[in-house]
Design a protein around this motif. Structure first.
Motif, PDB file in Angstrom:
ATOM      1  N   ALA A 252       0.816  -1.218   0.000  1.00  0.00           N
ATOM      2  CA  ALA A 252       0.000   0.000   0.000  1.00  0.00           C
ATOM      3  C   ALA A 252       0.848   1.266   0.000  1.00  0.00           C
ATOM      4  O   ALA A 252       0.322   2.366   0.035  1.00  0.00           O
ATOM      5  CB  ALA A 252      -0.925  -0.004   1.218  1.00  0.00           C
ATOM      6  N   VAL A 253       2.178   1.110  -0.046  1.00  0.00           N
ATOM      7  CA  VAL A 253       3.093   2.246   0.003  1.00  0.00           C
ATOM      8  C   VAL A 253       4.021   2.209  -1.208  1.00  0.00           C
ATOM      9  O   VAL A 253       4.554   1.164  -1.550  1.00  0.00           O
ATOM     10  CB  VAL A 253       3.935   2.213   1.304  1.00  0.00           C
ATOM     11  CG1 VAL A 253       4.974   3.320   1.317  1.00  0.00           C
ATOM     12  CG2 VAL A 253       3.040   2.296   2.520  1.00  0.00           C
ATOM     13  N   ALA A 254       4.192   3.362  -1.853  1.00  0.00           N
ATOM     14  CA  ALA A 254       5.173   3.500  -2.937  1.00  0.00           C
ATOM     15  C   ALA A 254       6.400   4.197  -2.366  1.00  0.00           C
ATOM     16  O   ALA A 254       6.277   5.265  -1.765  1.00  0.00           O
ATOM     17  CB  ALA A 254       4.593   4.301  -4.096  1.00  0.00           C
ATOM     18  N   LEU A 255       7.555   3.576  -2.540  1.00  0.00           N
ATOM     19  CA  LEU A 255       8.787   4.163  -2.035  1.00  0.00           C
ATOM     20  C   LEU A 255       9.070   5.481  -2.739  1.00  0.00           C
ATOM     21  O   LEU A 255       8.921   5.591  -3.955  1.00  0.00           O
ATOM     22  CB  LEU A 255       9.960   3.201  -2.256  1.00  0.00           C
ATOM     23  CG  LEU A 255      11.322   3.706  -1.784  1.00  0.00           C
ATOM     24  CD1 LEU A 255      11.415   3.668  -0.265  1.00  0.00           C
ATOM     25  CD2 LEU A 255      12.435   2.890  -2.399  1.00  0.00           C
ATOM     26  N   ILE A 256       9.502   6.470  -1.964  1.00  0.00           N
ATOM     27  CA  ILE A 256       9.980   7.730  -2.524  1.00  0.00           C
ATOM     28  C   ILE A 256      11.506   7.726  -2.523  1.00  0.00           C
ATOM     29  O   ILE A 256      12.139   7.979  -3.531  1.00  0.00           O
ATOM     30  CB  ILE A 256       9.453   8.944  -1.731  1.00  0.00           C
ATOM     31  CG1 ILE A 256       7.934   9.039  -1.847  1.00  0.00           C
ATOM     32  CG2 ILE A 256      10.114  10.228  -2.218  1.00  0.00           C
ATOM     33  CD1 ILE A 256       7.306  10.107  -0.966  1.00  0.00           C
ATOM     34  N   GLU A 257      12.096   7.431  -1.355  1.00  0.00           N
ATOM     35  CA  GLU A 257      13.554   7.404  -1.254  1.00  0.00           C
ATOM     36  C   GLU A 257      13.990   6.647  -0.013  1.00  0.00           C
ATOM     37  O   GLU A 257      13.256   6.556   0.964  1.00  0.00           O
ATOM     38  CB  GLU A 257      14.120   8.822  -1.174  1.00  0.00           C
ATOM     39  CG  GLU A 257      13.788   9.526   0.130  1.00  0.00           C
ATOM     40  CD  GLU A 257      14.548  10.829   0.351  1.00  0.00           C
ATOM     41  OE1 GLU A 257      15.575  11.062  -0.307  1.00  0.00           O
ATOM     42  OE2 GLU A 257      14.091  11.608   1.199  1.00  0.00           O
ATOM     43  N   VAL A 258      15.207   6.112  -0.085  1.00  0.00           N
ATOM     44  CA  VAL A 258      15.876   5.560   1.082  1.00  0.00           C
ATOM     45  C   VAL A 258      16.876   6.626   1.506  1.00  0.00           C
ATOM     46  O   VAL A 258      17.665   7.094   0.689  1.00  0.00           O
ATOM     47  CB  VAL A 258      16.596   4.235   0.768  1.00  0.00           C
ATOM     48  CG1 VAL A 258      17.277   3.695   2.019  1.00  0.00           C
ATOM     49  CG2 VAL A 258      15.627   3.215   0.205  1.00  0.00           C
ATOM     50  N   VAL A 259      16.813   7.054   2.756  1.00  0.00           N
ATOM     51  CA  VAL A 259      17.658   8.154   3.213  1.00  0.00           C
ATOM     52  C   VAL A 259      19.136   7.787   3.114  1.00  0.00           C
ATOM     53  O   VAL A 259      19.951   8.598   2.676  1.00  0.00           O
ATOM     54  CB  VAL A 259      17.255   8.588   4.641  1.00  0.00           C
ATOM     55  CG1 VAL A 259      18.178   9.665   5.167  1.00  0.00           C
ATOM     56  CG2 VAL A 259      15.793   9.065   4.657  1.00  0.00           C
ATOM     57  N   GLU A 260      19.494   6.569   3.489  1.00  0.00           N
ATOM     58  CA  GLU A 260      20.882   6.125   3.408  1.00  0.00           C
ATOM     59  C   GLU A 260      21.155   5.661   1.981  1.00  0.00           C
ATOM     60  O   GLU A 260      20.684   4.593   1.574  1.00  0.00           O
ATOM     61  CB  GLU A 260      21.153   4.981   4.407  1.00  0.00           C
ATOM     62  CG  GLU A 260      20.985   5.383   5.855  1.00  0.00           C
ATOM     63  CD  GLU A 260      19.526   5.498   6.288  1.00  0.00           C
ATOM     64  OE1 GLU A 260      19.256   6.299   7.198  1.00  0.00           O
ATOM     65  OE2 GLU A 260      18.666   4.822   5.718  1.00  0.00           O
ATOM     66  N   ASP A 261      21.930   6.423   1.227  1.00  0.00           N
ATOM     67  CA  ASP A 261      22.129   6.114  -0.187  1.00  0.00           C
ATOM     68  C   ASP A 261      22.935   4.845  -0.431  1.00  0.00           C
ATOM     69  O   ASP A 261      23.021   4.365  -1.551  1.00  0.00           O
ATOM     70  CB  ASP A 261      22.743   7.302  -0.922  1.00  0.00           C
ATOM     71  CG  ASP A 261      24.138   7.663  -0.436  1.00  0.00           C
ATOM     72  OD1 ASP A 261      24.638   7.029   0.513  1.00  0.00           O
ATOM     73  OD2 ASP A 261      24.728   8.595  -1.016  1.00  0.00           O
ATOM     74  N   TRP A 262      23.512   4.259   0.599  1.00  0.00           N
ATOM     75  CA  TRP A 262      24.266   3.010   0.449  1.00  0.00           C
ATOM     76  C   TRP A 262      23.389   1.771   0.573  1.00  0.00           C
ATOM     77  O   TRP A 262      23.859   0.648   0.366  1.00  0.00           O
ATOM     78  CB  TRP A 262      25.402   2.950   1.468  1.00  0.00           C
ATOM     79  CG  TRP A 262      24.999   3.281   2.877  1.00  0.00           C
ATOM     80  CD1 TRP A 262      25.016   4.512   3.470  1.00  0.00           C
ATOM     81  CD2 TRP A 262      24.511   2.374   3.865  1.00  0.00           C
ATOM     82  NE1 TRP A 262      24.557   4.431   4.762  1.00  0.00           N
ATOM     83  CE2 TRP A 262      24.252   3.124   5.036  1.00  0.00           C
ATOM     84  CE3 TRP A 262      24.267   1.007   3.880  1.00  0.00           C
ATOM     85  CZ2 TRP A 262      23.749   2.549   6.198  1.00  0.00           C
ATOM     86  CZ3 TRP A 262      23.763   0.427   5.038  1.00  0.00           C
ATOM     87  CH2 TRP A 262      23.517   1.199   6.181  1.00  0.00           C
ATOM     88  N   ALA A 263      22.121   1.956   0.887  1.00  0.00           N
ATOM     89  CA  ALA A 263      21.214   0.810   1.020  1.00  0.00           C
ATOM     90  C   ALA A 263      20.991   0.155  -0.346  1.00  0.00           C
ATOM     91  O   ALA A 263      21.108   0.795  -1.389  1.00  0.00           O
ATOM     92  CB  ALA A 263      19.885   1.255   1.605  1.00  0.00           C
TER      93      ALA A 263
ATOM     94  N   GLY B 250       7.988   7.046   1.997  1.00  0.00           N
ATOM     95  CA  GLY B 250       7.052   6.487   1.030  1.00  0.00           C
ATOM     96  C   GLY B 250       5.814   7.329   0.978  1.00  0.00           C
ATOM     97  O   GLY B 250       5.621   8.257   1.768  1.00  0.00           O
ATOM     98  N   ILE B 251       4.962   7.015   0.024  1.00  0.00           N
ATOM     99  CA  ILE B 251       3.684   7.710  -0.119  1.00  0.00           C
ATOM    100  C   ILE B 251       2.587   6.657  -0.153  1.00  0.00           C
ATOM    101  O   ILE B 251       2.743   5.601  -0.764  1.00  0.00           O
ATOM    102  CB  ILE B 251       3.678   8.603  -1.372  1.00  0.00           C
ATOM    103  CG1 ILE B 251       2.464   9.499  -1.382  1.00  0.00           C
ATOM    104  CG2 ILE B 251       3.795   7.795  -2.643  1.00  0.00           C
ATOM    105  CD1 ILE B 251       2.557  10.641  -2.363  1.00  0.00           C
ATOM    106  N   VAL B 252       1.500   6.949   0.509  1.00  0.00           N
ATOM    107  CA  VAL B 252       0.375   6.020   0.572  1.00  0.00           C
ATOM    108  C   VAL B 252      -0.309   5.995  -0.792  1.00  0.00           C
ATOM    109  O   VAL B 252      -0.649   7.030  -1.353  1.00  0.00           O
ATOM    110  CB  VAL B 252      -0.627   6.446   1.654  1.00  0.00           C
ATOM    111  CG1 VAL B 252      -1.816   5.490   1.679  1.00  0.00           C
ATOM    112  CG2 VAL B 252       0.054   6.509   3.007  1.00  0.00           C
ATOM    113  N   LYS B 253      -0.458   4.781  -1.352  1.00  0.00           N
ATOM    114  CA  LYS B 253      -1.090   4.631  -2.669  1.00  0.00           C
ATOM    115  C   LYS B 253      -2.582   4.881  -2.577  1.00  0.00           C
ATOM    116  O   LYS B 253      -3.202   4.641  -1.586  1.00  0.00           O
ATOM    117  CB  LYS B 253      -0.848   3.224  -3.218  1.00  0.00           C
ATOM    118  CG  LYS B 253       0.603   2.946  -3.547  1.00  0.00           C
ATOM    119  CD  LYS B 253       0.746   1.526  -4.065  1.00  0.00           C
ATOM    120  CE  LYS B 253       2.182   1.169  -4.347  1.00  0.00           C
ATOM    121  NZ  LYS B 253       2.349  -0.212  -4.779  1.00  0.00           N
TER     122      LYS B 253
END
Length: 197
Positions: free
Chosen positions: A111-122, A194-197
């Motif tokens: 139910a969530v679309a990822l926007i970003e992972v704060v840690e860019d090494w993930a 993330g953003i709620v779909k």
């Protein structure tokens, strides 16, 4: 079992929150945030504790007319499609030994679309957690849906699969592999939006 300890964190309460815009407090008893740990009790990685929380990002206009973004406890608001969420996995080594080989796997709720992972090494996965890599290196294979013809029948030609570059909303899992040992008493946070779909 591998030498890496996998911690799986599922934000299952999001699904209940989305069903009717209910407040988290109304559904918390039925769909709690859970973490399952796969490690032997004697493994020092079992001493790393994870505390997960979700915050809702809300933009407000102050009395002076400035626009500010605040993090709001989801128990105090109704979460609706379009709301931005911040997921925080806070970890702490409660043991007496440094912990190495620590890995956190976090499924992204459907139910969530990822926007970003704060840690860019993930690392991320777009195939249900089977393969991980940098988002810029991943692709998604799509099969178009069968289209109906003007006469109402379906097209019998075999659908052609296409491949495209993966985008953030394709991400199904996030993996953080902590390269440095976690010293006794040390702590940190792993975050994604993330953003709620």
């Amino acid at each position: 079992m591998s030498n890496m300890r996998m911690i799986l964190i599922e934000a299952a309460m999001v699904a209940g929150v989305l069903t009717a815009g209910m407040s988290v407090s109304q559904v918390a008893y039925a769909t709690t945030l859970s973490a399952s740990v796969q490690a032997a009790a004697t493994d020092p990685r079992a001493d790393v504790k994870i505390d997960s929380k979700i915050m809702v990002e809300r933009t407000e206009i102050t009395d002076s007319g400035k626009t500010v973004t605040k993090l709001v406890d989801p128990a105090t608001v109704k979460v609706i499609p379009g709301d931005k969420l911040l997921f925080v996995n806070a970890y702490r080594n409660t043991g007496q030994s440094a912990v190495t080989g620590f890995v956190v796997n976090n499924p992204v709720h459907a139910a969530v679309a990822l926007i970003e992972v704060v840690e860019d090494w993930a690392l991320v996965s777009v195939d249900g957690g089977k393969n991980f890599g940098k988002l810029s290196e991943l692709t998604v294979t799509e099969t178009p849906t069968v289209a109906a013809t003007a006469e109402g029948t379906t097209d019998t030609a075999a659908p052609v699969q296409t491949t495209r570059a993966a985008i953030a909303s394709d991400v199904t899992h996030i993996r953080w592999v902590l390269a440095s040992p976690i010293a006794p008493g040390a702590s940190g946070e792993l975050r994604f939006r993330g953003i709620v779909k």
